[in-house]
Design a protein around this motif. Sequence first.
Motif, PDB file in Angstrom:
ATOM      1  N   GLY A   1      50.990  42.255   5.330  1.00 41.99           N
ATOM      2  CA  GLY A   1      51.552  42.263   6.655  1.00 41.99           C
ATOM      3  C   GLY A   1      51.293  43.391   7.707  1.00 41.99           C
ATOM      4  O   GLY A   1      51.876  44.439   7.095  1.00 41.99           O
TER       5      GLY A   1
ATOM      6  N   ALA B   1      52.204  40.736  12.487  1.00 43.34           N
ATOM      7  CA  ALA B   1      52.285  39.627  11.356  1.00 43.34           C
ATOM      8  C   ALA B   1      53.569  38.845  11.770  1.00 43.34           C
ATOM      9  O   ALA B   1      54.794  39.259  12.212  1.00 43.34           O
ATOM     10  CB  ALA B   1      52.689  40.153   9.977  1.00 43.34           C
ATOM     11  N   THR B   2      53.227  37.409  11.518  1.00 43.30           N
ATOM     12  CA  THR B   2      54.232  36.373  11.856  1.00 43.30           C
ATOM     13  C   THR B   2      54.013  35.277  10.685  1.00 43.30           C
ATOM     14  O   THR B   2      52.990  35.019  10.183  1.00 43.30           O
ATOM     15  CB  THR B   2      54.291  35.537  13.154  1.00 43.30           C
ATOM     16  OG1 THR B   2      53.093  35.040  13.203  1.00 43.30           O
ATOM     17  CG2 THR B   2      54.485  36.525  14.251  1.00 43.30           C
TER      18      THR B   2
ATOM     19  N   HIS C   1      55.203  44.195   4.197  1.00 42.88           N
ATOM     20  CA  HIS C   1      55.447  43.079   3.536  1.00 42.88           C
ATOM     21  C   HIS C   1      54.336  42.666   2.760  1.00 42.88           C
ATOM     22  O   HIS C   1      53.081  42.862   3.509  1.00 42.88           O
ATOM     23  CB  HIS C   1      55.658  42.295   4.820  1.00 42.88           C
ATOM     24  CG  HIS C   1      57.345  42.540   5.165  1.00 42.88           C
ATOM     25  ND1 HIS C   1      58.487  42.661   4.420  1.00 42.88           N
ATOM     26  CD2 HIS C   1      57.894  42.802   6.407  1.00 42.88           C
ATOM     27  CE1 HIS C   1      59.346  42.650   5.115  1.00 42.88           C
ATOM     28  NE2 HIS C   1      59.365  42.876   6.402  1.00 42.88           N
TER      29      HIS C   1
ATOM     30  N   PRO D   1      59.128  36.524  12.219  1.00 45.07           N
ATOM     31  CA  PRO D   1      59.450  36.225  10.727  1.00 45.07           C
ATOM     32  C   PRO D   1      60.750  36.120  10.543  1.00 45.07           C
ATOM     33  O   PRO D   1      61.056  35.187   9.485  1.00 45.07           O
ATOM     34  CB  PRO D   1      58.561  37.761  10.313  1.00 45.07           C
ATOM     35  CG  PRO D   1      57.661  37.948  11.271  1.00 45.07           C
ATOM     36  CD  PRO D   1      58.423  37.659  12.706  1.00 45.07           C
TER      37      PRO D   1
ATOM     38  N   TRP E   1      48.047  38.998   9.266  1.00 49.68           N
ATOM     39  CA  TRP E   1      48.154  39.248   8.006  1.00 49.68           C
ATOM     40  C   TRP E   1      46.648  39.547   7.770  1.00 49.68           C
ATOM     41  O   TRP E   1      46.063  38.738   8.260  1.00 49.68           O
ATOM     42  CB  TRP E   1      48.656  38.209   6.986  1.00 49.68           C
ATOM     43  CG  TRP E   1      50.332  37.878   7.422  1.00 49.68           C
ATOM     44  CD1 TRP E   1      50.687  37.069   8.319  1.00 49.68           C
ATOM     45  CD2 TRP E   1      51.447  38.270   6.741  1.00 49.68           C
ATOM     46  NE1 TRP E   1      51.910  37.139   8.250  1.00 49.68           N
ATOM     47  CE2 TRP E   1      52.540  37.880   7.299  1.00 49.68           C
ATOM     48  CE3 TRP E   1      51.701  39.136   5.541  1.00 49.68           C
ATOM     49  CZ2 TRP E   1      53.774  37.972   6.864  1.00 49.68           C
ATOM     50  CZ3 TRP E   1      52.782  39.398   5.209  1.00 49.68           C
ATOM     51  CH2 TRP E   1      54.065  38.796   5.766  1.00 49.68           C
TER      52      TRP E   1
ATOM     53  N   LEU F   1      61.759  39.292   6.022  1.00 50.57           N
ATOM     54  CA  LEU F   1      60.623  39.886   6.668  1.00 50.57           C
ATOM     55  C   LEU F   1      60.570  40.586   7.872  1.00 50.57           C
ATOM     56  O   LEU F   1      60.138  40.522   8.988  1.00 50.57           O
ATOM     57  CB  LEU F   1      59.412  38.633   6.881  1.00 50.57           C
ATOM     58  CG  LEU F   1      58.976  37.855   5.589  1.00 50.57           C
ATOM     59  CD1 LEU F   1      58.016  37.071   6.111  1.00 50.57           C
ATOM     60  CD2 LEU F   1      58.541  39.313   4.622  1.00 50.57           C
TER      61      LEU F   1
ATOM     62  N   TYR G   1      57.543  45.610  12.973  1.00 49.42           N
ATOM     63  CA  TYR G   1      56.946  44.058  13.197  1.00 49.42           C
ATOM     64  C   TYR G   1      57.116  43.943  14.505  1.00 49.42           C
ATOM     65  O   TYR G   1      58.612  43.749  14.973  1.00 49.42           O
ATOM     66  CB  TYR G   1      57.352  43.205  12.019  1.00 49.42           C
ATOM     67  CG  TYR G   1      56.477  43.612  10.878  1.00 49.42           C
ATOM     68  CD1 TYR G   1      55.579  43.077  10.304  1.00 49.42           C
ATOM     69  CD2 TYR G   1      57.220  44.494   9.826  1.00 49.42           C
ATOM     70  CE1 TYR G   1      54.824  43.408   9.052  1.00 49.42           C
ATOM     71  CE2 TYR G   1      56.741  44.785   8.718  1.00 49.42           C
ATOM     72  CZ  TYR G   1      55.587  44.261   8.329  1.00 49.42           C
ATOM     73  OH  TYR G   1      54.986  44.530   7.117  1.00 49.42           O
TER      74      TYR G   1
END
Length: 871
Positions: free
Chosen positions: A110, A114-115, A94, A26, A125, A33, A21
């Motif tokens: 995710g 993604a945050t 996620h 996250p 997302w 996350l 990520y």
Amino acid sequence: MAGSGRRERADRALLIGVSHYASDRPLEVAEGLGDIAAVERGLAELRAALSTGGVFAEDRIELLHSPGVEQFEHRLGHVRDATDGLLLVYFAGHGIVDTRTGGHGRLFLGLRDATVENGPSFPGWIRWDDTLRRLCSGASARRHTVVVLDCCYAGNAAGAWEELDERDQERISLLLAVQKNQRIDAGDAATPTPYTAELVRHLAGEPAGPLTLGVLQKSLAAGLKEARTAGGRAWSPQVCRKGAGEHVVLARPPAGVRPDVPPPPATPPRPTRPPGRPQPSPKPPARRRVRLIGASLAAVVALTAGVWWLASGDSRGDGPSASCARHPPLELRVLVDPDLGPAVREAANGFVASAANEDGDGCRRSGVTVYSAGSAETVEAFRTQYGEWAHVGRSGFNPVGTVGPQPDVWIPASSASARRARDESGNQPSVLSLDFDDAEPLAYAPAVLLVPDRLAEAENGRMGRTLAELMTAMRAKDEKAQVRRADPRYTDAALAAARGQYRVDAPRTVELGQRRQGRSMPTGKDLACSLARGSSAEDRTVDRRTAVLAAEPTLAQYRDCAGTTGVTRVAEYPADVPGVDPVFVHVRWNDARLDEAERDRAVQRFRDWLATKDGRKAFRDAAFRGSPREPLPSPPPGLLSDPGPLPRALTADEAVDTMEKHRQANAAGRVRFLLDSSGSMSRWWDGPNGAREILKQAMGRFGAEDMFGVWSVASAGSEPPYRDLLAFGTHGSWSRAAARNEQDKAAEAAKKVDDAEPDLSKEADIGGALKAALEGMPQGTEDDGHPQLVVLLTDDEDNDRMNAARQDELVAAVAARKVPVVMVSFDSGGCLKDRFDLRVADASGGRCLDARGDLARDLGAEIAQVAQGRD
């Protein structure tokens, strides 16, 4: 959605793993996350297992490593349109849920960027509902898709699948790593995630016969039987399948192994680990390792050839043509009213496959993805939230989470919604424009009353009558007959139905009746089908006496789910309920300039094709009419080809007025109780019919959002005429369905009433307390439409302390405020003609109750008219 115009009929697999990520955000907001190293290991092992499983050729297995949203959508659409056989889509990464949607919660997957924001936005997302709808689109009716989700909350994906049409459910099957609302442990970098490790173990085994989806699911459940979720619950993988989905083959025995040959010895049991922790992937048999090594070498060759194939300027034969490769089709997003989903999806598929969508090389120029959202949320997003839609996350709100991505085309079921969506402030054009012609709708559908055949009128009695007349005729056959409709916030057809109902009875009365009859359903089809699927004797009775007020095409949809349990229904045509008229709205986003001209041309091609004979066929096949005056050429059973003059469609003003009435009718209630606590009330204080018990029973009618308070009315000399016994506010709910903390609040409020005692030395200033209560209710600009009520419980002992002039003055003040007052008198003559209690109740539009009736029952019924709680 469509990919290149030239496709091969082949089974394909798209394996998506988000192990990395890009943002550290996250980890700052939500524990757990971060990056997931086990996902990368799982991708490699799953690819190796599939490549030797006898179903997917090596060059038909594609890996996506930590893609962003755009890459995810592009590759998903490409493999979908390149597949006419079996499509396997695997996702590991996620997952989170949007808890605002209630029930099962909507799942989000995710991707790389993604945050988690401090608000309801979901940047980076992808909404699972949108992904599922994307997979349902496309021109190939022969394709079967199996989706594997290995993420937290994977089981929450089942909710969107259950909302699909039956035909789409038969074409898409889901393997879900865990049951809904559960998080799972990803494990460490040395092994795949626990679920994927089990998946690989069975796909890489050497079964005696084909490994079907049904067999695989049972094996997965057995393999994780001893594991636990992050919350300590038994880990239960889920499956969604229908029809032949159970028999879809995902792996076959190696060449030379006959189905009747006994299976090889079972793999020795693996060492156990703590609940919820991953278990190591088993070492494959020696023969399997040889094949895996060969597969790896083949992958290198295939990858090299693939790069050359795509990079070369000319690829005849099996690959896409040079023009198709250089010019991938433009993706159009089409947002529709939920009632229109099946018809528009059929129309979109027809357009994608039509000659109107091909260029000179025979390649597809446009793809179309159809998705839906609630009509009220969609209108509000266009009207007031367009800035946040165009600039996601600017103030922490993101309409993508509730409605979906920015559409190129919007097809509401009513031109009224298109008109309502325009922002009257004049700022909207700086962000977007909504181009539509409501004088030329795509189709028309009248509202109909879908009546069980035993309650229906003869054919000539099914038209030309008002809704009230049709309901009266129905109840003449069964006095318990009832009428239900779907949630008017979700579809335009349900909003039009509510408009018709509000002409029959007061909105609050209508909505209370709807609540008593059962849980609100999103669409007319959902409502009719839920009645048909009931299994108990009581369910069958309700189905036989319930009519559904919905759009005419609902009857054709109902036949697909009625089965052998649902009653036969026929349509009656109320003359005073508006219909719906879907319109084509071209949505232009002013900051999307990169491909503006090409996108405009694609939208125009789609719009022009929908106006053709082929384009309108999808609506005709779904039982939509061309106009209010056009007969149905071949009506499905139960519908009338020409029911005479039909009502016009819902107007924007009617829609706004109906939505406001619906909001007010369902708003939380505000009730002020005045409890006469003077000395004379001591004789009416205790016992099952005493003041405190009656008051507590009335309080039991409230829901968690209702607001109420209790004043103790007793004073002496210059003291204020009341004091707070229970402060005005929310006080929980006694409903068994309420949360434990809400039940605790309700018990605490009841205890305060239990602890109250009359003051033997004081008298009640009824007039002063009643006037103060009315003045304290919201009015003018403060009044937001919530139902209001004042309730006075008294023995009438102190009424005579007011002279005639004072009583007249108070009655006039009550009449001017227009807040209903319920007078509860423990005197059996309290509501006789010309008595003060009756005068106050009549002047306010309230009700007078006295000891001649059942005070507890009658007061409870009055509270139920304004409260959201149980009946």
